[in-house]
Motif scaffolding. Structure first.
Motif, PDB file in Angstrom:
ATOM      1  N   ASN A 155      -4.648   8.306 -15.396  1.00 50.13           N
ATOM      2  CA  ASN A 155      -4.156   8.495 -16.763  1.00 50.13           C
ATOM      3  C   ASN A 155      -2.771   7.907 -16.986  1.00 50.13           C
ATOM      4  OD1 ASN A 155      -6.505   9.829 -17.441  1.00 50.13           O
ATOM      5  ND2 ASN A 155      -5.665  11.845 -16.972  1.00 50.13           N
ATOM      6  N   SER A 156      -2.115   7.464 -15.906  1.00 53.02           N
ATOM      7  CA  SER A 156      -0.762   6.910 -16.041  1.00 53.02           C
ATOM      8  C   SER A 156      -0.845   5.447 -16.473  1.00 53.02           C
ATOM      9  CB  SER A 156      -0.022   7.008 -14.705  1.00 53.02           C
ATOM     10  OG  SER A 156      -0.529   6.038 -13.805  1.00 53.02           O
ATOM     11  N   ASP A 157       0.332   4.833 -16.684  1.00 50.50           N
ATOM     12  CA  ASP A 157       0.361   3.423 -17.072  1.00 50.50           C
ATOM     13  C   ASP A 157       0.552   2.495 -15.870  1.00 50.50           C
ATOM     14  OD1 ASP A 157       2.934   4.017 -16.429  1.00 50.50           O
ATOM     15  OD2 ASP A 157       3.827   3.326 -18.314  1.00 50.50           O
ATOM     16  N   LEU A 158       0.219   2.982 -14.668  1.00 49.68           N
ATOM     17  CA  LEU A 158       0.381   2.182 -13.452  1.00 49.68           C
ATOM     18  C   LEU A 158      -0.562   0.975 -13.425  1.00 49.68           C
ATOM     19  CD1 LEU A 158       0.747   4.369 -10.229  1.00 49.68           C
ATOM     20  CD2 LEU A 158       2.392   2.823 -11.262  1.00 49.68           C
ATOM     21  N   GLY A 159      -1.759   1.166 -13.929  1.00 48.41           N
ATOM     22  CA  GLY A 159      -2.733   0.073 -13.910  1.00 48.41           C
ATOM     23  C   GLY A 159      -3.328  -0.162 -12.530  1.00 48.41           C
ATOM     24  N   ILE A 160      -3.349   0.866 -11.708  1.00 52.70           N
ATOM     25  CA  ILE A 160      -3.911   0.756 -10.356  1.00 52.70           C
ATOM     26  C   ILE A 160      -4.969   1.833 -10.186  1.00 52.70           C
ATOM     27  CG2 ILE A 160      -3.405   1.021  -7.895  1.00 52.70           C
ATOM     28  CD1 ILE A 160      -0.670  -0.132  -8.477  1.00 52.70           C
ATOM     29  N   THR A 161      -6.116   1.437  -9.613  1.00 48.97           N
ATOM     30  CA  THR A 161      -7.177   2.398  -9.368  1.00 48.97           C
ATOM     31  C   THR A 161      -6.985   2.996  -7.976  1.00 48.97           C
ATOM     32  OG1 THR A 161      -8.628   1.046 -10.716  1.00 48.97           O
ATOM     33  CG2 THR A 161      -9.678   2.712  -9.343  1.00 48.97           C
ATOM     34  N   PRO A 162      -6.864   4.321  -7.899  1.00 48.93           N
ATOM     35  CA  PRO A 162      -6.682   4.961  -6.593  1.00 48.93           C
ATOM     36  C   PRO A 162      -8.001   5.042  -5.803  1.00 48.93           C
ATOM     37  CG  PRO A 162      -6.624   6.604  -8.350  1.00 48.93           C
ATOM     38  CD  PRO A 162      -6.792   5.273  -9.003  1.00 48.93           C
ATOM     39  N   LEU A 164      -3.224   3.706  -2.658  1.00 44.62           N
ATOM     40  CA  LEU A 164      -2.998   2.802  -3.785  1.00 44.62           C
ATOM     41  C   LEU A 164      -2.703   1.419  -3.227  1.00 44.62           C
ATOM     42  CD1 LEU A 164      -0.593   4.962  -6.002  1.00 44.62           C
ATOM     43  CD2 LEU A 164      -3.029   4.659  -6.291  1.00 44.62           C
ATOM     44  N   ASN A 165      -3.542   0.447  -3.580  1.00 44.18           N
ATOM     45  CA  ASN A 165      -3.314  -0.929  -3.155  1.00 44.18           C
ATOM     46  C   ASN A 165      -2.747  -1.716  -4.334  1.00 44.18           C
ATOM     47  OD1 ASN A 165      -4.301  -0.845  -0.432  1.00 44.18           O
ATOM     48  ND2 ASN A 165      -6.330  -0.554  -1.318  1.00 44.18           N
ATOM     49  N   PHE A 166      -1.584  -2.295  -4.129  1.00 42.12           N
ATOM     50  CA  PHE A 166      -0.916  -3.044  -5.189  1.00 42.12           C
ATOM     51  C   PHE A 166      -1.304  -4.508  -5.114  1.00 42.12           C
ATOM     52  CE2 PHE A 166       1.461   0.751  -4.690  1.00 42.12           C
ATOM     53  CZ  PHE A 166       1.950   1.040  -5.942  1.00 42.12           C
ATOM     54  N   PRO A 167      -1.916  -5.023  -6.185  1.00 36.99           N
ATOM     55  CA  PRO A 167      -2.274  -6.434  -6.174  1.00 36.99           C
ATOM     56  C   PRO A 167      -1.022  -7.307  -6.347  1.00 36.99           C
ATOM     57  CG  PRO A 167      -2.777  -5.473  -8.304  1.00 36.99           C
ATOM     58  CD  PRO A 167      -2.294  -4.360  -7.414  1.00 36.99           C
ATOM     59  N   VAL A 210      -6.404  16.518  -4.310  1.00 35.58           N
ATOM     60  CA  VAL A 210      -6.787  15.104  -4.276  1.00 35.58           C
ATOM     61  C   VAL A 210      -7.324  14.647  -5.637  1.00 35.58           C
ATOM     62  CG1 VAL A 210      -8.374  13.410  -3.265  1.00 35.58           C
ATOM     63  CG2 VAL A 210      -7.152  15.001  -1.786  1.00 35.58           C
ATOM     64  N   LYS A 211      -8.262  15.393  -6.202  1.00 31.29           N
ATOM     65  CA  LYS A 211      -8.868  15.023  -7.497  1.00 31.29           C
ATOM     66  C   LYS A 211      -7.841  15.033  -8.624  1.00 31.29           C
ATOM     67  CE  LYS A 211     -13.251  14.304  -6.590  1.00 31.29           C
ATOM     68  NZ  LYS A 211     -13.381  12.915  -6.159  1.00 31.29           N
ATOM     69  N   GLU A 212      -6.974  16.061  -8.643  1.00 32.16           N
ATOM     70  CA  GLU A 212      -5.954  16.162  -9.702  1.00 32.16           C
ATOM     71  C   GLU A 212      -4.962  15.006  -9.634  1.00 32.16           C
ATOM     72  OE1 GLU A 212      -5.577  18.134 -12.381  1.00 32.16           O
ATOM     73  OE2 GLU A 212      -7.487  19.068 -11.889  1.00 32.16           O
ATOM     74  N   ILE A 213      -4.533  14.658  -8.421  1.00 29.18           N
ATOM     75  CA  ILE A 213      -3.588  13.544  -8.247  1.00 29.18           C
ATOM     76  C   ILE A 213      -4.249  12.238  -8.676  1.00 29.18           C
ATOM     77  CG2 ILE A 213      -2.343  12.162  -6.533  1.00 29.18           C
ATOM     78  CD1 ILE A 213      -1.683  14.799  -5.081  1.00 29.18           C
ATOM     79  N   GLU A 214      -5.504  12.084  -8.263  1.00 30.83           N
ATOM     80  CA  GLU A 214      -6.258  10.878  -8.632  1.00 30.83           C
ATOM     81  C   GLU A 214      -6.353  10.759 -10.158  1.00 30.83           C
ATOM     82  OE1 GLU A 214      -9.924   8.729  -6.344  1.00 30.83           O
ATOM     83  OE2 GLU A 214     -10.123  10.852  -6.818  1.00 30.83           O
ATOM     84  N   LYS A 215      -6.636  11.868 -10.821  1.00 33.94           N
ATOM     85  CA  LYS A 215      -6.754  11.886 -12.283  1.00 33.94           C
ATOM     86  C   LYS A 215      -5.414  11.525 -12.936  1.00 33.94           C
ATOM     87  CE  LYS A 215      -7.533  15.762 -14.646  1.00 33.94           C
ATOM     88  NZ  LYS A 215      -8.209  16.984 -15.095  1.00 33.94           N
ATOM     89  N   ALA A 216      -4.321  12.075 -12.403  1.00 31.09           N
ATOM     90  CA  ALA A 216      -2.990  11.797 -12.962  1.00 31.09           C
ATOM     91  C   ALA A 216      -2.640  10.309 -12.836  1.00 31.09           C
ATOM     92  CB  ALA A 216      -1.938  12.646 -12.258  1.00 31.09           C
ATOM     93  N   ILE A 217      -3.020   9.699 -11.712  1.00 32.97           N
ATOM     94  CA  ILE A 217      -2.743   8.271 -11.509  1.00 32.97           C
ATOM     95  C   ILE A 217      -3.582   7.437 -12.473  1.00 32.97           C
ATOM     96  CG2 ILE A 217      -2.953   6.332  -9.886  1.00 32.97           C
ATOM     97  CD1 ILE A 217      -2.251   8.408  -7.659  1.00 32.97           C
ATOM     98  N   THR A 258       0.826  -1.208   0.000  1.00 32.38           N
ATOM     99  CA  THR A 258       0.000   0.000   0.000  1.00 32.38           C
ATOM    100  C   THR A 258       0.864   1.264   0.000  1.00 32.38           C
ATOM    101  OG1 THR A 258      -1.622  -1.207   1.327  1.00 32.38           O
ATOM    102  CG2 THR A 258      -1.872   1.170   1.241  1.00 32.38           C
ATOM    103  N   LEU A 259       0.467   2.211  -0.834  1.00 34.44           N
ATOM    104  CA  LEU A 259       1.081   3.539  -0.822  1.00 34.44           C
ATOM    105  C   LEU A 259       0.006   4.529  -0.397  1.00 34.44           C
ATOM    106  CD1 LEU A 259       3.180   4.099  -4.078  1.00 34.44           C
ATOM    107  CD2 LEU A 259       4.021   3.864  -1.766  1.00 34.44           C
ATOM    108  N   MET A 260       0.377   5.493   0.433  1.00 33.25           N
ATOM    109  CA  MET A 260      -0.565   6.532   0.810  1.00 33.25           C
ATOM    110  C   MET A 260       0.007   7.878   0.378  1.00 33.25           C
ATOM    111  SD  MET A 260      -2.539   7.173   4.357  1.00 33.25           S
ATOM    112  CE  MET A 260      -1.518   8.320   5.241  1.00 33.25           C
ATOM    113  N   ILE A 261      -0.816   8.616  -0.353  1.00 35.20           N
ATOM    114  CA  ILE A 261      -0.416   9.929  -0.852  1.00 35.20           C
ATOM    115  C   ILE A 261      -1.236  10.968  -0.106  1.00 35.20           C
ATOM    116  CG2 ILE A 261      -0.241  11.380  -2.906  1.00 35.20           C
ATOM    117  CD1 ILE A 261      -0.451   8.630  -4.497  1.00 35.20           C
ATOM    118  N   ALA A 262      -0.546  11.825   0.640  1.00 35.22           N
ATOM    119  CA  ALA A 262      -1.218  12.877   1.403  1.00 35.22           C
ATOM    120  C   ALA A 262      -0.876  14.228   0.786  1.00 35.22           C
ATOM    121  CB  ALA A 262      -0.785  12.825   2.869  1.00 35.22           C
ATOM    122  N   PRO A 263      -1.760  14.764  -0.077  1.00 36.55           N
ATOM    123  CA  PRO A 263      -1.482  16.060  -0.718  1.00 36.55           C
ATOM    124  C   PRO A 263      -1.393  17.173   0.329  1.00 36.55           C
ATOM    125  CG  PRO A 263      -3.388  14.987  -1.721  1.00 36.55           C
ATOM    126  CD  PRO A 263      -3.045  14.210  -0.488  1.00 36.55           C
TER     127      PRO A 263
END
Length: 181
Positions: A80-87, A96-99, A71-78, A60-65
């Motif tokens: 749109n990225s190629d991470l493949g993880i839903t925030p 962010l929970n990594f499967p 919060v919304k902008e960071i969520e949108k950036a994640i 798990t990663l925790m992002i504290a803006p």
């Protein structure tokens, strides 16, 4: 004379290692967010400059803006990225929970790691070619002797072998990390 070429080879290896740091190996690693830019007052800004990123648990990663409005902008950036993880967000933080990586995904990542390693080796060999061309031109112009040319070519080859070896070690280490369950 050869130091500039060695510097370029070192930069190629450093670039590869930085690239590998952004590949996730099943564990949560804040470095995977390095490439993600967030729109901040119309300017794409690295996420590390806008938020505190922590690892509360292994997957798990925790992002504290620093600004709640981000919060919304960071969520949108994640998204749109190629991470493949839903925030997920709780209004103030993004989680962010990594499967667990599947066997197929691990093999895919290793293939990608090897491909990037090969690309870096090609870059190193191109630097070797440029260095050899440069010293051949110097010999042709009479700036260095034929013996100095041979000596320099040997040194360039040794440098090339050294840095190709470093790339091989980096590829092996990252592949092992990915394949370890």
């Amino acid at each position: 004379m050869l130091s500039q070429y060695e510097e370029k080879m070192q930069k190629s290896v450093d670039s590869l290692e930085a690239e590998y740091a952004t590949i996730r190996a099943g564990r949560a690693n804040p470095n995977i967010l390095n490439k993600i830019k967030v729109e901040y007052y119309g300017v794409p800004t690295p996420m590390q400059q806008l938020a505190n990123i922590t690892v509360p648990e292994a997957r798990t990663l925790m992002i504290a803006p620093w600004e709640p409005s981000l919060v919304k902008e960071i969520e949108k950036a994640i998204m749109n990225s190629d991470l493949g993880i839903t925030p997920n967000n709780d209004g103030r933080n993004i989680i962010l929970n990594f499967p667990e990586l599947t066997e197929d995904r691990r093999k895919e990542l290793v293939k990608d790691i090897k491909k990037k390693g090969e690309g870096t080796k090609v870059a190193i060999r191109n630097i070797r070619r440029d260095a050899n061309d440069s010293i051949k031109k110097m010999e042709k112009n009479g700036d260095i002797s034929e013996d100095e040319l041979k000596d320099s070519e040997d040194k360039i080859q040794k440098l090339t072998d050294k840095y190709v070896g470093l790339v091989d070690k980096a590829v092996e280490a990252k592949s092992k990390e990915i394949l370890t369950v």
